[in-house]
Design a protein around this motif. Sequence first.
Motif, PDB file in Angstrom:
ATOM      1  N   LEU A   1      23.376  -1.611  -0.140  1.00  0.00           N
ATOM      2  CA  LEU A   1      23.199  -3.053  -0.316  1.00  0.00           C
ATOM      3  C   LEU A   1      22.884  -3.630   1.063  1.00  0.00           C
TER       4      LEU A   1
ATOM      5  N   LEU B   1      21.216 -10.942  -2.623  1.00  0.00           N
ATOM      6  CA  LEU B   1      21.580 -10.486  -3.969  1.00  0.00           C
ATOM      7  C   LEU B   1      22.370 -11.566  -4.707  1.00  0.00           C
TER       8      LEU B   1
ATOM      9  N   ARG C   1      20.073 -14.306  -5.703  1.00  0.00           N
ATOM     10  CA  ARG C   1      19.215 -13.800  -6.774  1.00  0.00           C
ATOM     11  C   ARG C   1      19.916 -13.828  -8.126  1.00  0.00           C
TER      12      ARG C   1
ATOM     13  N   ALA D   1      21.379  -7.260  -9.712  1.00  0.00           N
ATOM     14  CA  ALA D   1      21.863  -7.910  -8.497  1.00  0.00           C
ATOM     15  C   ALA D   1      23.309  -8.367  -8.691  1.00  0.00           C
TER      16      ALA D   1
ATOM     17  N   ALA E   1      16.464  -6.282  -0.371  1.00  0.00           N
ATOM     18  CA  ALA E   1      17.862  -6.543  -0.677  1.00  0.00           C
ATOM     19  C   ALA E   1      18.644  -5.242  -0.811  1.00  0.00           C
TER      20      ALA E   1
ATOM     21  N   SER F   1      16.685  -7.895 -13.608  1.00  0.00           N
ATOM     22  CA  SER F   1      16.966  -7.803 -12.171  1.00  0.00           C
ATOM     23  C   SER F   1      18.141  -8.688 -11.776  1.00  0.00           C
ATOM     24  N   GLU F   2      18.339  -9.794 -12.480  1.00  0.00           N
ATOM     25  CA  GLU F   2      19.550 -10.578 -12.236  1.00  0.00           C
ATOM     26  C   GLU F   2      20.803  -9.767 -12.553  1.00  0.00           C
TER      27      GLU F   2
ATOM     28  N   LEU G   1      14.083  -5.355  -6.418  1.00  0.00           N
ATOM     29  CA  LEU G   1      15.066  -5.766  -5.413  1.00  0.00           C
ATOM     30  C   LEU G   1      14.779  -5.091  -4.072  1.00  0.00           C
TER      31      LEU G   1
END
Lengths: 253, 253
Positions: free
Chosen positions: B217, B223, B226, B154, B207, B150-151, B202
């Motif tokens: 977005l 984001l 994150r 983002a 987000a 997920s990083e 997310l």
Amino acid sequence: MSRQTALHVRLNALQFLGDRDFDVLAKLLRHVERAGAGELVVVENQELNRTRVLLSGWACRYKSFADGRRQILNLLLPGDVIGFYAIMLNRSDYGVETITPVDMAVFPAVDLVESLAGAPHLTLGLSWVAGQSERLLDEQITRIGRRNASERMAHLFVELFLRLRRSGFDHDAACCLPLTQSVLADALGMSHVHANRSFRALARERAVSIRDGKILLDDIARLARRARFDARYLEQSAVPERTKRAVKKQTML
Amino acid sequence: MSRQTALHVRLNALQFLGDRDFDVLAKLLRHVERAGAGELVVVENQELNRTRVLLSGWACRYKSFADGRRQILNLLLPGDVIGFYAIMLNRSDYGVETITPVDMAVFPAVDLVESLAGAPHLTLGLSWVAGQSERLLDEQITRIGRRNASERMAHLFVELFLRLRRSGFDHDAACCLPLTQSVLADALGMSHVHANRSFRALARERAVSIRDGKILLDDIARLARRARFDARYLEQSAVPERTKRAVKKQTML
DNA sequence: CGCAGATTTGAGATCTGTCAAGGGATGTGG
DNA sequence: CCACATCCCTTGACAGATCTCAAATCTGCG
């Protein structure tokens, strides 16, 4: 001063540069600096206004995180250029650290403007070198993005072997890599524990081994099979005829 | 013919090019082609002798495997250059495929030789663009190599947002990405199932969201936090004074 | 409606990371 | 010579991340 550095070998293979180009290159590479193993050559996020050419030894280009992790973007071998774009960017967002002792030619990046102005063949030759290194980044992305741990490692080993070969190293020399498993882990985007397990797996298959702190590639063919290695991205394709003609026309004006 | 393409916006931001440079650029970009969504623009391992500049729409550069997996190396946005090194390499080892319908300027790569010969500022401007895109590859490597799912996602979202902004898109337009989750998965080196899970995570944090098949977005700041986004690699630093002086001197000769 | 493609979710298998610990080599200082 | 520190390599155990397989839902489109 026509010493055959690894960069010369690569540019010669192009069969595109003339004596004058090599003279200009020699002038650029006049000044040589030496550094020990594990030294910082370029500091992350600091001003960068010099270009370097690695003459001997290994280094790596990396980005690091606040928590200490780091990702090696690129292993740098003899003949590789460091900071080619420093003419236009005044900060480097990567660091460069030596892995072994190295010799490097160092010159102000801005000298490229003057030196290349009258040497279109050399200009294209160096931008071809830059293009090659971009293709290595492409392959680094697919290696990390779409291969599992031991494939990644085998794939990197074969790449390094072939890069050394094309820079003039003979078979045996190209089979001997001065890498620790931590460096490998950082280059392959995995933990050093898992790097060790992957390495051991390849060692059990008699593809690699360690001697005197160096990694030996004992069976390149097996490594290549293991990684489903496709060497096309490393090929030194000839300069297209149309390019030769166009540059020639420019030179005559 | 001073239409403000995204490439113009980027080059203008450099405050380095003059009217003559833009004239030369305009001549290069004269011929425009159009393609639909999902079309092949560059075929892997085939001859490549044209350079393209994306004027509108999205595309991606990728490598594919025999078993059908593929890794997207780079998402291509308006203002990006495709095949800059095609002067020296006659084969591309990557493919380029459109994601949305696109307009592209197309010209024989070899034309660069003649066009850039008399335009040193433009030469450096374009090589600066090439340098920027190499830095994107660097970041793609660290994204895939050292971040979790997920990083990664983002982080990519924020990068795309900022790249669109710097090419002249306003805030709202830059928040609307025409990407499917399969494309995201290929770009981030993960399975499409896991891409979906990461996206949902997310979305639960408000987000991001989906509307009309586009990714919105909704909270850039979140984001960025994150992903621990560090925007320095995208900065448009000014051209160093020493470079300006050196080029000026060349031009006067 | 029916199809194709995109999204979504669950379950289980597999891969990889983290924590912890031990061993071996090398170098330093007493 | 020994004690000690350091760095690298190695292994086990467990937790967590990610992949694969499978199936259900949704959406746009003809």
